[in-house]
Design a protein around this motif. Structure first.
Motif, PDB file in Angstrom:
ATOM      1  N   LEU A  35       0.833  -1.214   0.000  1.00 25.19           N
ATOM      2  CA  LEU A  35       0.000   0.000   0.000  1.00 25.19           C
ATOM      3  C   LEU A  35       0.866   1.263   0.000  1.00 25.19           C
ATOM      4  CD1 LEU A  35      -3.101   0.835   0.378  1.00 25.19           C
ATOM      5  CD2 LEU A  35      -2.399   1.401   2.699  1.00 25.19           C
ATOM      6  N   PHE A  36       0.440   2.253  -0.773  1.00 22.39           N
ATOM      7  CA  PHE A  36       1.095   3.564  -0.954  1.00 22.39           C
ATOM      8  C   PHE A  36       2.268   3.513  -1.935  1.00 22.39           C
ATOM      9  CE2 PHE A  36      -0.409   4.231   3.589  1.00 22.39           C
ATOM     10  CZ  PHE A  36      -1.463   5.080   3.261  1.00 22.39           C
ATOM     11  N   ASN A  37       2.940   2.353  -2.032  1.00 21.01           N
ATOM     12  CA  ASN A  37       4.084   2.272  -2.946  1.00 21.01           C
ATOM     13  C   ASN A  37       3.618   1.774  -4.309  1.00 21.01           C
ATOM     14  OD1 ASN A  37       5.540   1.358  -0.020  1.00 21.01           O
ATOM     15  ND2 ASN A  37       6.553   2.918  -1.221  1.00 21.01           N
ATOM     16  N   ALA A  38       4.090   2.436  -5.385  1.00 23.12           N
ATOM     17  CA  ALA A  38       3.782   2.047  -6.766  1.00 23.12           C
ATOM     18  C   ALA A  38       2.290   2.106  -7.071  1.00 23.12           C
ATOM     19  CB  ALA A  38       4.340   0.652  -7.073  1.00 23.12           C
ATOM     20  N   MET A  39       1.646   3.189  -6.633  1.00 24.32           N
ATOM     21  CA  MET A  39       0.248   3.450  -6.984  1.00 24.32           C
ATOM     22  C   MET A  39       0.017   4.959  -6.937  1.00 24.32           C
ATOM     23  SD  MET A  39      -1.569   1.961  -3.501  1.00 24.32           S
ATOM     24  CE  MET A  39      -0.825   0.370  -3.827  1.00 24.32           C
ATOM     25  N   LEU A  40      -1.125   5.388  -7.463  1.00 24.86           N
ATOM     26  CA  LEU A  40      -1.418   6.823  -7.430  1.00 24.86           C
ATOM     27  C   LEU A  40      -1.489   7.287  -5.993  1.00 24.86           C
ATOM     28  CD1 LEU A  40      -4.209   7.148 -10.167  1.00 24.86           C
ATOM     29  CD2 LEU A  40      -1.887   8.068 -10.273  1.00 24.86           C
ATOM     30  N   PRO A  41      -0.928   8.458  -5.688  1.00 19.20           N
ATOM     31  CA  PRO A  41      -1.036   8.947  -4.306  1.00 19.20           C
ATOM     32  C   PRO A  41      -2.485   9.264  -3.958  1.00 19.20           C
ATOM     33  CG  PRO A  41      -0.015  10.607  -5.727  1.00 19.20           C
ATOM     34  CD  PRO A  41      -0.179   9.376  -6.556  1.00 19.20           C
ATOM     35  N   PHE A  42      -2.807   9.162  -2.681  1.00 21.20           N
ATOM     36  CA  PHE A  42      -4.160   9.489  -2.201  1.00 21.20           C
ATOM     37  C   PHE A  42      -4.521  10.920  -2.619  1.00 21.20           C
ATOM     38  CE2 PHE A  42      -6.947  11.408   0.927  1.00 21.20           C
ATOM     39  CZ  PHE A  42      -7.934  10.447   1.090  1.00 21.20           C
ATOM     40  N   HIS A  43      -5.704  11.082  -3.226  1.00 20.97           N
ATOM     41  CA  HIS A  43      -6.212  12.422  -3.529  1.00 20.97           C
ATOM     42  C   HIS A  43      -7.655  12.481  -3.032  1.00 20.97           C
ATOM     43  CE1 HIS A  43      -7.787  15.872  -5.749  1.00 20.97           C
ATOM     44  NE2 HIS A  43      -6.520  16.260  -5.894  1.00 20.97           N
ATOM     45  N   HIS A  44      -8.042  13.607  -2.431  1.00 25.06           N
ATOM     46  CA  HIS A  44      -9.354  13.658  -1.777  1.00 25.06           C
ATOM     47  C   HIS A  44     -10.524  13.496  -2.740  1.00 25.06           C
ATOM     48  CE1 HIS A  44      -8.163  17.745  -2.846  1.00 25.06           C
ATOM     49  NE2 HIS A  44      -9.435  18.027  -2.972  1.00 25.06           N
ATOM     50  N   ARG A  45     -10.335  13.836  -4.039  1.00 23.70           N
ATOM     51  CA  ARG A  45     -11.457  13.667  -4.971  1.00 23.70           C
ATOM     52  C   ARG A  45     -11.479  12.277  -5.602  1.00 23.70           C
ATOM     53  NH1 ARG A  45     -10.989  19.200  -5.651  1.00 23.70           N
ATOM     54  NH2 ARG A  45      -9.459  19.076  -7.343  1.00 23.70           N
ATOM     55  N   ASP A  46     -10.315  11.657  -5.675  1.00 21.44           N
ATOM     56  CA  ASP A  46     -10.252  10.253  -6.097  1.00 21.44           C
ATOM     57  C   ASP A  46      -9.118   9.585  -5.346  1.00 21.44           C
ATOM     58  OD1 ASP A  46     -10.081   7.741  -7.199  1.00 21.44           O
ATOM     59  OD2 ASP A  46     -10.527   8.425  -9.222  1.00 21.44           O
ATOM     60  N   PRO A  47      -9.459   8.889  -4.261  1.00 24.00           N
ATOM     61  CA  PRO A  47      -8.403   8.343  -3.401  1.00 24.00           C
ATOM     62  C   PRO A  47      -7.616   7.188  -4.023  1.00 24.00           C
ATOM     63  CG  PRO A  47     -10.588   7.895  -2.485  1.00 24.00           C
ATOM     64  CD  PRO A  47     -10.809   8.687  -3.724  1.00 24.00           C
ATOM     65  N   GLY A  48      -8.006   6.734  -5.236  1.00 25.07           N
ATOM     66  CA  GLY A  48      -7.258   5.648  -5.883  1.00 25.07           C
ATOM     67  C   GLY A  48      -7.372   4.346  -5.104  1.00 25.07           C
ATOM     68  N   ILE A  49      -6.387   3.483  -5.289  1.00 27.64           N
ATOM     69  CA  ILE A  49      -6.412   2.167  -4.637  1.00 27.64           C
ATOM     70  C   ILE A  49      -6.464   2.299  -3.113  1.00 27.64           C
ATOM     71  CG2 ILE A  49      -4.995   0.099  -4.208  1.00 27.64           C
ATOM     72  CD1 ILE A  49      -4.090   0.251  -7.132  1.00 27.64           C
ATOM     73  N   VAL A  50      -5.823   3.352  -2.588  1.00 27.09           N
ATOM     74  CA  VAL A  50      -5.816   3.566  -1.131  1.00 27.09           C
ATOM     75  C   VAL A  50      -7.258   3.656  -0.597  1.00 27.09           C
ATOM     76  CG1 VAL A  50      -5.052   5.117   0.719  1.00 27.09           C
ATOM     77  CG2 VAL A  50      -3.563   4.718  -1.252  1.00 27.09           C
ATOM     78  N   GLY A  51      -8.168   4.165  -1.432  1.00 24.04           N
ATOM     79  CA  GLY A  51      -9.574   4.303  -1.029  1.00 24.04           C
ATOM     80  C   GLY A  51     -10.272   2.991  -0.727  1.00 24.04           C
TER      81      GLY A  51
END
Length: 403
Positions: A232-248
């Protein structure tokens, strides 16, 4: 009284003067073992009128389930992603060495490689129980080549693949999947849905990672059956409040009822800031799985080493792609990760130990057998002091390493 047929004459070992991790609590209880399994002492007394043949005094130490590493690329100079040399011997060497870190089972991990590597390496890695000769091999973790070019990290771009024909591509690259436990892929790749479904149908854990996926693509992958997130957090889009990406996925309301998303974390103090570790753990504590993502240079001195098709530099506790500042795996050991995770998050001792044992077992669907000290499960466990330093490692009730 049951018939004598059901009563085993095998010796019974009783571990006394210990605190054991059971039902998410460390409790003062004895641990009883026979024939490699954990015994229910009540049944033993009442049904069999049994007693211990051997008593082992644990000197008030903690007994926790053995650690399970679902992402380890090698160590001690052995690279699981290299087709040259004695592959099964290399796996055996790492299996033996990681006993001292409290690891009783692991998934040898192959990074993105040419198809010739998979056809040579995979048939030589055998799923087997652990013992005196080393930790057990649960199955292989295939990390790539079906990943995103933008988020490839240390994976060599020329070997990356997409799913032109879906499952056919996968079988063409990997060959048989009999000994595969986990596959990491980027869910935004076209035709990934049927691939995820087929892998899950075969009992393989699908992990999303090395990916540019947005949250809806990640959620779609989970609906198809994916259940893990690679580091988690490595090699993925960084967390963004409008689209949290995989972290979401950690707080997604689209995860089907009764299902849980697990996520690997490299708690080496380098890959993830302590605050990020805390955010993840507080958002979704029962999904956190500690992984080492250890590279072949784990256990070796600083300098130039290899990982699959890449050269890497070890500087202190950092592993970089040679000549860059791109991190590629870690040289941390699982016992280090447990201690760092506890210190960084302020979590309970129980949670830290379960992140290295129960959670990985659950993520692979093995918690009926491994990752707990429940009755009738495999007697794979570690004995630790209060600083969470591993003192002894046991597999199937047999001591396989002692400090």
């Amino acid at each position: 009284m049951p018939s004598n047929k059901s009563v085993s004459n095998a010796p019974i070992t009783q571990f006394i003067n210990c605190r054991i991790l059971r039902d998410h609590k460390i409790q003062r209880e004895d641990l009883w073992v026979r024939e490699g399994k954990i015994l229910d002492p009540e049944k033993l007394f009442f049904d069999e009128k049994g007693f211990a043949d051997v008593r082992i005094d644990c000197e008030n130490r903690i007994i926790a389930p053995g650690f399970i590493d679902v992402q380890i690329n090698g160590g001690y100079g052995v690279d699981f992603s290299l087709a040259s040399g004695d592959i099964s011997g290399g796996v055996a060497l790492v299996a033996k060495k990681i006993l001292e870190h409290g690891v009783t089972s692991f998934c040898p991990t192959l990074v993105t490689s040419p198809s010739s590597v998979y056809s040579q390496v995979l048939p030589q890695i055998e799923v087997q129980n652990g013992g005196l000769s080393g930790a057990g091999v649960i199955g292989v973790h295939l990390e790539g080549p079906f990943i995103s070019e933008e988020k490839r990290g240390a994976h060599p771009p020329k070997f990356l693949r997409s799913f032109e024909a879906g499952v056919t591509d996968l079988l063409e690259i990997y060959g048989k999947l009999d000994n595969v436990a986990m596959v990491t892929l980027a869910p935004e790749l076209a035709n990934s849905g049927p691939v995820i479904q087929e892998l899950v149908r075969r009992g393989i854990t699908v992990s999303v990672g090395h990916s540019m996926a947005d949250l809806s693509q990640a959620e779609e992958a989970v609906i198809q059956g994916a259940s893990f997130i690679t580091h988690l957090f490595n090699a993925m889009l960084p967390f963004h409040h409008r689209d949290p990406g995989i972290v979401g996925l950690l707080t997604s309301d689209k995860v089907p009822p009764g299902r849980r998303v697990f996520y690997g974390m490299i708690a080496d103090g380098i890959h993830t800031h302590p605050a990020a570790l805390r955010i993840a753990h507080r958002a979704h504590p029962t999904g956190l799985v500690l992984v080492t993502d250890a590279v072949p240079a784990m256990g070796l001195p600083a300098g130039r080493h290899t990982l699959g098709q890449q050269q890497i530099d070890i500087q202190g506790l950092h592993a970089y792609v040679a000549g860059t500042k791109t991190l590629c795996g870690s040289i941390a050991t699982m016992n280090m990760c447990v201690r760092h995770f506890r210190q960084a998050t302020g979590c309970s001792v129980e949670a830290a130990l379960e992140a290295a044992s129960l959670r990985p077992a659950e993520s692979l669907g093995l918690d009926h057998r491994k990752g707990t000290l429940n009755f009738n499960t495999d007697a794979d466990f570690v004995v630790l002091d209060d600083a969470l330093t591993v003192q002894e490692t046991y597999i199937a009730g047999q001591q396989v390493w002692k400090k």
